[in-house]
Write an enzyme that holds these catalytic residues in place. Structure first.
Site, PDB file in Angstrom:
ATOM      1  N   ALA A   1       4.951   4.489  -4.137  1.00 58.54           N
ATOM      2  CA  ALA A   1       4.955   3.666  -5.353  1.00 58.54           C
ATOM      3  C   ALA A   1       3.829   4.114  -6.282  1.00 58.54           C
ATOM      4  O   ALA A   1       4.032   4.271  -7.495  1.00 58.54           O
ATOM      5  CB  ALA A   1       4.816   2.187  -4.984  1.00 58.54           C
TER       6      ALA A   1
ATOM      7  N   GLN B   1       0.826  -1.218   0.000  1.00 59.00           N
ATOM      8  CA  GLN B   1       0.000   0.000   0.000  1.00 59.00           C
ATOM      9  C   GLN B   1       0.860   1.268   0.000  1.00 59.00           C
ATOM     10  O   GLN B   1       0.479   2.292   0.571  1.00 59.00           O
ATOM     11  CB  GLN B   1      -0.960  -0.005   1.195  1.00 59.00           C
ATOM     12  CG  GLN B   1      -2.117  -0.978   1.036  1.00 59.00           C
ATOM     13  CD  GLN B   1      -3.005  -0.641  -0.163  1.00 59.00           C
ATOM     14  OE1 GLN B   1      -3.168   0.503  -0.528  1.00 59.00           O
ATOM     15  NE2 GLN B   1      -3.582  -1.662  -0.781  1.00 59.00           N
ATOM     16  N   SER B   2       2.006   1.222  -0.649  1.00 61.11           N
ATOM     17  CA  SER B   2       2.898   2.384  -0.697  1.00 61.11           C
ATOM     18  C   SER B   2       2.281   3.538  -1.495  1.00 61.11           C
ATOM     19  O   SER B   2       1.972   3.389  -2.682  1.00 61.11           O
ATOM     20  CB  SER B   2       4.217   1.961  -1.349  1.00 61.11           C
ATOM     21  OG  SER B   2       4.991   3.101  -1.682  1.00 61.11           O
ATOM     22  N   ASN B   3       2.124   4.692  -0.835  1.00 58.72           N
ATOM     23  CA  ASN B   3       1.686   5.899  -1.540  1.00 58.72           C
ATOM     24  C   ASN B   3       2.770   6.371  -2.502  1.00 58.72           C
ATOM     25  O   ASN B   3       2.481   6.890  -3.583  1.00 58.72           O
ATOM     26  CB  ASN B   3       1.377   7.016  -0.544  1.00 58.72           C
ATOM     27  CG  ASN B   3       0.224   6.664   0.369  1.00 58.72           C
ATOM     28  OD1 ASN B   3      -0.861   6.350  -0.089  1.00 58.72           O
ATOM     29  ND2 ASN B   3       0.466   6.692   1.683  1.00 58.72           N
TER      30      ASN B   3
END
Ligand SMILES: *Cc1c(COP(=O)(O)O)cnc(C)c1O
Length: 324
Positions: free
Chosen positions: A78, A74-76
């Site tokens: 990325a 859930q990387s913002n």
């Protein structure tokens, strides 16, 4: 090597008063301001845009055609790297921790929408993630592509320059500000703010992404700041980490609901929820006081809420039947 940023976001972001939240925290109604860095524009917005302007600017200067970066599912960061690639006509390869799970919601859905290609690196530590990213770059080069590796979270001394600019905006927008409160993940955001405003003016609330976040902030700040910054000289709270990066703790759940019900402001469970819980604790223990101007930096992260089942369930509990 000198670099110039590539414009990706919409700046300056607004600053809004938050009188009802201020009162609920025990501050004066005129004491609290929200810096809306969730409104940076591109790809759903968030703090990573300011850092990407610099790191992607460097990638373009090197002639890259593919952006490669690493992160949690859930990387913002990325997601916004994928959006930046789309905006600039580049490709993106995202090297993510874990395995393809049942849930493709939140940031992962947007990664797909932006056309990023994913590499699942398994349950590895940061070194394992970095190794998987290096391998992806090698494969891309073999295939004739020109990859550029964007650091974890977009954080480096170069990426942090984007937050020097945010600090400069704040100095103009809120003259006499005493404390800027911000979530501390990979460290570049706090580093830039410290370089612009001084170590005493920035309170970082650790989210538990790094083993030694103060060391990272000091390292990124060093090339940017006029005065020497040591890890010990930074204001860092580590009391909101809970049992880890991805858990919704009770103080974070309460802070999350408080912001929504006093200001209509939506936080995220990983970063901004922890930052507000940290501000609440800082008011309670006297580190932040009524009568001082405080800025809370909203760094974005809304898509992550929808990728976090515990938070969605907690939010839904608030809807009760109206029975007249
Ligand atoms: C990454 C992130 C942060 C933390 O920023 P760092 O520069 O990694 O410390 C804060 N809030 C949100 C929403 C983020 O995505």
């Amino acid at each position: 090597m000198s670099h110039s940023p590539v414009p990706l976001g919409t700046f300056p972001t607004p600053v809004e008063p938050a009188p009802r939240l201020a009162a609920a925290l025990g501050l004066g109604p005129g004491d609290l301001w929200i810096k809306r860095d969730d409104l940076t524009g591109l790809g759903g917005g968030g703090n990573k845009i300011r850092k990407l302007e610099w790191t992607v600017g460097a990638a373009l200067a090197e002639g890259a055609d593919t952006l490669v970066t690493t992160g949690a599912p859930q990387s913002n960061h990325a997601r916004l790297t994928a959006a930046a690639a789309a905006r600039l006509g580049l490709s993106a390869v995202l090297v993510l921790r874990g395995a393809p799970g049942a849930s493709r919601s939140g940031n992962l859905a947007l990664d797909g929408l932006f056309g990023a290609r994913l590499v699942w690196a398994g349950e590895v530590d940061q070194a394992g993630l970095d190794a998987a990213a290096a391998a992806a770059c090698a494969r891309l080069r073999t295939g004739g592509a020109r990859p550029a590796l964007i650091p974890f979270g977009g954080s480096s001394a170069l990426g942090a320059r984007g937050y020097v600019r945010c600090g400069e905006e704040l100095a103009q927008q809120v003259p006499g500000l005493r404390t800027v409160v911000v979530a501390l993940g990979s460290g570049g955001t706090m580093a830039g703010l410290v370089a612009a405003l001084g170590a005493g003016a920035v309170l970082g609330v650790d989210v538990g992404a790094l083993a030694d976040p103060a060391a990272a902030v000091a390292e990124f700040t060093a090339p940017l700041a006029a005065a020497e910054v040591t890890p010990e000289g930074l204001r860092v709270r580590r009391d909101q980490v809970g049992s880890g990066y991805a858990t919704l703790t009770e103080p974070v759940a309460q802070a999350f609901r408080l912001a929504a019900r006093t200001e209509g402001l939506v936080l995220d469970p990983i970063y901004t929820g922890r930052a507000l819980a940290g501000l609440r604790a800082a008011v309670r223990d006297g580190d932040v006081r009524p009568g001082e101007k405080t800025v809370f930096v909203h760094t974005g992260g809304l898509p992550g809420l929808f990728g976090h089942p515990d938070t969605v369930a907690f939010a839904e509990e608030g809807a009760v039947a109206f029975d007249g």
